[in-house]
Design an enzyme around this catalytic site. Structure first.
Site, PDB file in Angstrom:
ATOM      1  N   ASN A   1       9.200 -15.815 -14.340  1.00 16.01           N
ATOM      2  CA  ASN A   1       9.345 -16.466 -15.545  1.00 16.01           C
ATOM      3  C   ASN A   1       9.896 -17.793 -15.441  1.00 16.01           C
ATOM      4  OD1 ASN A   1       8.491 -13.864 -16.850  1.00 16.01           O
ATOM      5  ND2 ASN A   1      10.460 -13.666 -17.333  1.00 16.01           N
ATOM      6  N   VAL A   2       9.188 -18.618 -15.906  1.00 15.46           N
ATOM      7  CA  VAL A   2       8.883 -20.373 -15.437  1.00 15.46           C
ATOM      8  C   VAL A   2       9.663 -20.444 -16.598  1.00 15.46           C
ATOM      9  CG1 VAL A   2       6.949 -20.146 -14.011  1.00 15.46           C
ATOM     10  CG2 VAL A   2       6.912 -20.911 -16.580  1.00 15.46           C
TER      11      VAL A   2
ATOM     12  N   HIS B   1       7.494 -18.230  -9.404  1.00 19.31           N
ATOM     13  CA  HIS B   1       6.267 -18.831  -9.712  1.00 19.31           C
ATOM     14  C   HIS B   1       6.834 -20.380 -10.369  1.00 19.31           C
ATOM     15  CE1 HIS B   1       3.604 -15.017 -10.314  1.00 19.31           C
ATOM     16  NE2 HIS B   1       3.195 -15.479  -9.489  1.00 19.31           N
TER      17      HIS B   1
ATOM     18  N   CYS C   1       4.814 -43.248  -8.285  1.00 15.18           N
ATOM     19  CA  CYS C   1       3.455 -44.314  -7.879  1.00 15.18           C
ATOM     20  C   CYS C   1       1.781 -44.276  -8.888  1.00 15.18           C
ATOM     21  CB  CYS C   1       2.801 -43.431  -7.506  1.00 15.18           C
ATOM     22  SG  CYS C   1       1.643 -41.769  -7.926  1.00 15.18           S
TER      23      CYS C   1
ATOM     24  N   GLY D   1       9.368  -5.870 -17.962  1.00 17.43           N
ATOM     25  CA  GLY D   1       8.902  -6.033 -18.332  1.00 17.43           C
ATOM     26  C   GLY D   1       7.946  -7.867 -17.971  1.00 17.43           C
ATOM     27  N   THR D   2       7.447  -6.407 -16.750  1.00 13.94           N
ATOM     28  CA  THR D   2       6.195  -7.311 -16.195  1.00 13.94           C
ATOM     29  C   THR D   2       5.202  -6.544 -16.350  1.00 13.94           C
ATOM     30  OG1 THR D   2       5.319  -8.154 -14.380  1.00 13.94           O
ATOM     31  CG2 THR D   2       6.929  -6.496 -13.884  1.00 13.94           C
TER      32      THR D   2
HETATM   33  C1  BJW Z   1       7.907  -5.954 -22.820  1.00  9.22           C
HETATM   34  C2  BJW Z   1       8.841  -6.304 -23.857  1.00  9.22           C
HETATM   35  C3  BJW Z   1       9.893  -5.182 -24.289  1.00  9.22           C
HETATM   36  C4  BJW Z   1       6.542  -6.999 -24.026  1.00  9.22           C
HETATM   37  N1  BJW Z   1      10.692  -5.038 -23.419  1.00  9.22           N
HETATM   38  N2  BJW Z   1       8.734  -5.137 -21.843  1.00  9.22           N
HETATM   39  C5  BJW Z   1      -4.266  -8.787  -4.903  1.00  9.22           C
HETATM   40  C6  BJW Z   1      -5.162  -8.121  -5.502  1.00  9.22           C
HETATM   41  C7  BJW Z   1      -6.156  -8.860  -6.626  1.00  9.22           C
HETATM   42  C8  BJW Z   1      -6.186 -10.342  -6.915  1.00  9.22           C
HETATM   43  C9  BJW Z   1      -4.865 -10.860  -5.973  1.00  9.22           C
HETATM   44  C10 BJW Z   1      -4.159  -9.727  -5.032  1.00  9.22           C
HETATM   45  N3  BJW Z   1      -3.524 -10.956  -4.207  1.00  9.22           N
HETATM   46  C11 BJW Z   1      -3.819 -12.087  -5.213  1.00  9.22           C
HETATM   47  C12 BJW Z   1      -4.198 -12.073  -6.638  1.00  9.22           C
HETATM   48  C13 BJW Z   1      -5.094 -13.397  -6.873  1.00  9.22           C
HETATM   49  C14 BJW Z   1      -4.122 -13.796  -8.145  1.00  9.22           C
HETATM   50  C15 BJW Z   1      -4.034 -12.449  -8.964  1.00  9.22           C
HETATM   51  O1  BJW Z   1      -2.981 -11.376  -8.713  1.00  9.22           O
HETATM   52  N4  BJW Z   1      -5.037 -12.095 -10.199  1.00  9.22           N
HETATM   53  C16 BJW Z   1      -4.912 -10.986 -10.331  1.00  9.22           C
HETATM   54  C17 BJW Z   1      -4.780 -11.043 -12.063  1.00  9.22           C
HETATM   55  C18 BJW Z   1      -5.869 -10.057 -10.482  1.00  9.22           C
HETATM   56  N5  BJW Z   1      -2.924 -14.069  -7.168  1.00  9.22           N
HETATM   57  C19 BJW Z   1      -2.866 -15.673  -7.318  1.00  9.22           C
HETATM   58  O2  BJW Z   1      -3.662 -16.458  -7.375  1.00  9.22           O
HETATM   59  C20 BJW Z   1      -1.793 -15.715  -6.516  1.00  9.22           C
HETATM   60  N6  BJW Z   1      -1.315 -16.471  -4.875  1.00  9.22           N
HETATM   61  C21 BJW Z   1      -1.845 -15.956  -4.290  1.00  9.22           C
HETATM   62  O3  BJW Z   1      -1.926 -14.766  -3.899  1.00  9.22           O
HETATM   63  O4  BJW Z   1      -1.642 -17.252  -2.866  1.00  9.22           O
HETATM   64  C22 BJW Z   1      -2.620 -16.379  -1.765  1.00  9.22           C
HETATM   65  C23 BJW Z   1      -3.879 -16.597  -1.934  1.00  9.22           C
HETATM   66  C24 BJW Z   1      -4.877 -18.018  -2.114  1.00  9.22           C
HETATM   67  C25 BJW Z   1      -5.685 -18.177  -2.317  1.00  9.22           C
HETATM   68  C26 BJW Z   1      -6.995 -16.748  -2.340  1.00  9.22           C
HETATM   69  C27 BJW Z   1      -6.053 -15.559  -2.142  1.00  9.22           C
HETATM   70  C28 BJW Z   1      -4.812 -15.670  -1.952  1.00  9.22           C
HETATM   71  C29 BJW Z   1      -0.204 -16.888  -7.592  1.00  9.22           C
HETATM   72  C30 BJW Z   1      -0.494 -16.334  -8.002  1.00  9.22           C
HETATM   73  C31 BJW Z   1       0.346 -17.121  -9.946  1.00  9.22           C
HETATM   74  C32 BJW Z   1       0.398 -16.609 -11.186  1.00  9.22           C
HETATM   75  N7  BJW Z   1       0.953 -17.778 -11.908  1.00  9.22           N
HETATM   76  C33 BJW Z   1       1.194 -17.036 -12.727  1.00  9.22           C
HETATM   77  C34 BJW Z   1       1.336 -18.493 -14.123  1.00  9.22           C
HETATM   78  C35 BJW Z   1       2.343 -19.497 -13.661  1.00  9.22           C
HETATM   79  C36 BJW Z   1       2.686 -20.537 -14.949  1.00  9.22           C
HETATM   80  C37 BJW Z   1       2.971 -20.796 -15.781  1.00  9.22           C
HETATM   81  O5  BJW Z   1       3.813 -20.107 -16.305  1.00  9.22           O
HETATM   82  O6  BJW Z   1       1.830 -20.980 -16.710  1.00  9.22           O
HETATM   83  O7  BJW Z   1       2.120 -16.346 -13.437  1.00  9.22           O
HETATM   84  S1  BJW Z   1       0.169 -15.675 -14.103  1.00  9.22           S
HETATM   85  C38 BJW Z   1       1.042 -15.233 -15.078  1.00  9.22           C
HETATM   86  O8  BJW Z   1       1.523 -13.686 -14.701  1.00  9.22           O
HETATM   87  C39 BJW Z   1       2.474 -15.870 -14.999  1.00  9.22           C
HETATM   88  C40 BJW Z   1       3.533 -14.794 -14.950  1.00  9.22           C
HETATM   89  O9  BJW Z   1       4.261 -14.947 -13.685  1.00  9.22           O
HETATM   90  C41 BJW Z   1       2.347 -13.655 -14.322  1.00  9.22           C
HETATM   91  C42 BJW Z   1       3.063 -12.164 -14.613  1.00  9.22           C
HETATM   92  O10 BJW Z   1       2.323 -11.722 -16.125  1.00  9.22           O
HETATM   93  P1  BJW Z   1       4.072 -10.658 -16.274  1.00  9.22           P
HETATM   94  O11 BJW Z   1       5.060 -11.403 -16.135  1.00  9.22           O
HETATM   95  O12 BJW Z   1       4.034 -10.178 -16.090  1.00  9.22           O
HETATM   96  O13 BJW Z   1       3.757 -11.212 -17.802  1.00  9.22           O
HETATM   97  P2  BJW Z   1       2.178 -10.891 -18.315  1.00  9.22           P
HETATM   98  O14 BJW Z   1       2.103 -10.801 -19.632  1.00  9.22           O
HETATM   99  O15 BJW Z   1       1.220 -10.048 -18.027  1.00  9.22           O
HETATM  100  O16 BJW Z   1       3.073  -9.049 -19.437  1.00  9.22           O
HETATM  101  C43 BJW Z   1       4.607  -8.898 -20.189  1.00  9.22           C
HETATM  102  C44 BJW Z   1       4.751  -7.461 -20.331  1.00  9.22           C
HETATM  103  O17 BJW Z   1       5.781  -7.190 -20.330  1.00  9.22           O
HETATM  104  C45 BJW Z   1       3.360  -6.220 -20.262  1.00  9.22           C
HETATM  105  O18 BJW Z   1       3.476  -4.904 -19.972  1.00  9.22           O
HETATM  106  C46 BJW Z   1       4.402  -5.935 -21.966  1.00  9.22           C
HETATM  107  O19 BJW Z   1       3.876  -4.832 -21.431  1.00  9.22           O
HETATM  108  C47 BJW Z   1       5.977  -6.206 -21.471  1.00  9.22           C
HETATM  109  N8  BJW Z   1       6.647  -5.984 -22.536  1.00  9.22           N
HETATM  110  N9  BJW Z   1       7.638  -7.659 -24.571  1.00  9.22           N
HETATM  111  C48 BJW Z   1       9.652  -4.744 -22.412  1.00  9.22           C
HETATM  112  N10 BJW Z   1      11.035  -6.589 -24.975  1.00  9.22           N
END
Ligand code: BJW
Length: 257
Positions: free
Chosen positions: A105-106, A122, A158, A194-195
């Site tokens: 989380n950010v 992140h 800048c 929660g991810t």
């Molecule tokens: C509850 C609840 C309650 C609700 N109680 N639960 C391997 C395989 C496939 C793809 C890749 C891979 N390796 C890398 C990739 C590419 C890509 C990736 O992963 N893509 C996939 C989507 C397919 N990854 C990247 O690009 C990463 N970089 C990287 O790998 O660099 C090396 C590289 C470079 C170049 C080429 C290849 C490799 C960087 C990823 C950056 C993600 N950034 C974000 C935005 C951050 C800034 C911002 O906030 O604006 O990060 S995207 C977004 O998703 C954010 C989050 O941190 C992240 C994860 O989301 P999160 O936290 O899981 O939230 P949700 O909404 O998805 O889920 C919420 C959950 O809570 C749900 O399950 C609900 O059920 C639950 N919930 N209420 C309990 N009360």
């Protein structure tokens, strides 16, 4: 394994009490009860916006004002939110030796709840940096301006433009931070909280912890792609499950000798 029973909660509490090293990685679900929108699922941010339009370096290069409008709106939303019970439990746990808190989380709500040494996988929506990494500017700095009077906001060093210091798709996690998170997978208990467990490399940490022998569990409202691979899935609102777990951890052990 999927469970919701108090018996399983008690077993997890016993494991947490006995563990020397515990690591938790949190996601947007932890902040949902505070009113911060999640990314995926009902009401998630990606329901209204396409990730590729907003959370990539290419999107920012194409239209920095549009990307900043989204971040400025999220900053205004988050500024009105307060940490919830899940943040408060986790912040207490960070006082325990051997506990590591990693967050995707950010929003900064863990820190506002008092959590120590949070590893921000992140980045932070409250930190910015010069888009061009100009010579006069620090690598990153805190900027609480809400809302910004001009979008995209200018770099004060800048005159160019600044960007949020967050990790977008296709960007690399800071290697030193990643090394610290990877090291924390050597633990007795690893919680994914929660991810949705779909964004890598963050989603890979729990699997690495399992490979290294940790007891792995997730707390989520629903199943995730990780569910079948973990030792336990606790299905329920994290702000309730963590409070109950915390209460049980404080009780004397019920484990058999
Ligand atoms: C509850 C609840 C309650 C609700 N109680 N639960 C391997 C395989 C496939 C793809 C890749 C891979 N390796 C890398 C990739 C590419 C890509 C990736 O992963 N893509 C996939 C989507 C397919 N990854 C990247 O690009 C990463 N970089 C990287 O790998 O660099 C090396 C590289 C470079 C170049 C080429 C290849 C490799 C960087 C990823 C950056 C993600 N950034 C974000 C935005 C951050 C800034 C911002 O906030 O604006 O990060 S995207 C977004 O998703 C954010 C989050 O941190 C992240 C994860 O989301 P999160 O936290 O899981 O939230 P949700 O909404 O998805 O889920 C919420 C959950 O809570 C749900 O399950 C609900 O059920 C639950 N919930 N209420 C309990 N009360």
């Amino acid at each position: 394994m999927l469970v919701e029973t108090s018996d399983h909660l008690t077993r997890v509490a016993d494991r947490l009490r006995a563990a020397r090293a515990v690591t938790a990685i949190t996601g947007a679900g932890v902040s949902a009860a505070s009113g911060v929108p999640t990314f995926r699922g009902d009401g998630g941010l990606w329901r209204s916006f396409r990730a590729a339009d907003l959370a990539t370096p290419e999107a920012f290069a194409r239209d920095p004002a549009l990307v900043w409008e989204w971040y400025d709106w999220r900053r205004q939303t988050i500024a009105r939110c307060e940490p919830n019970a899940a943040h408060l439990v986790l912040s207490r746990w960070t006082e325990r030796p051997g506990f590591t808190l990693i967050t995707q989380n950010v929003d900064g709500l863990h820190e506002r709840a008092g959590a120590r040494d949070v590893l921000r996988f992140h980045g932070s929506i409250w930190n910015v940096r010069c888009r061009d990494a100009c010579h006069g500017s620090p690598p990153s700095w805190r900027d609480d301006t809400v809302p910004y009077p001009v979008l995209p906001p200018p770099c004060p060093y800048c005159g160019g433009i600044i960007r949020p210091d967050v990790v977008w798709f296709g960007e690399v996690i800071d290697p030193r931070l990643f090394a610290r998170c990877a090291a924390a997978t050597a633990c007795d208990v690893f919680l994914a909280v929660g991810t949705s467990a779909v964004v890598f490399p963050a989603a890979g940490l729990v699997h690495e912890a399992k490979r290294r022998g940790a007891f792995t569990l997730e707390i989520n409202l629903e199943r995730t792609p990780a569910s079948d691979l973990l030792d336990l899935s606790l299905l329920g609102p994290v702000e309730e499950v963590l409070v109950e777990l915390d209460r049980l951890v404080r009780l004397p052990s019920t484990a058999c000798p």
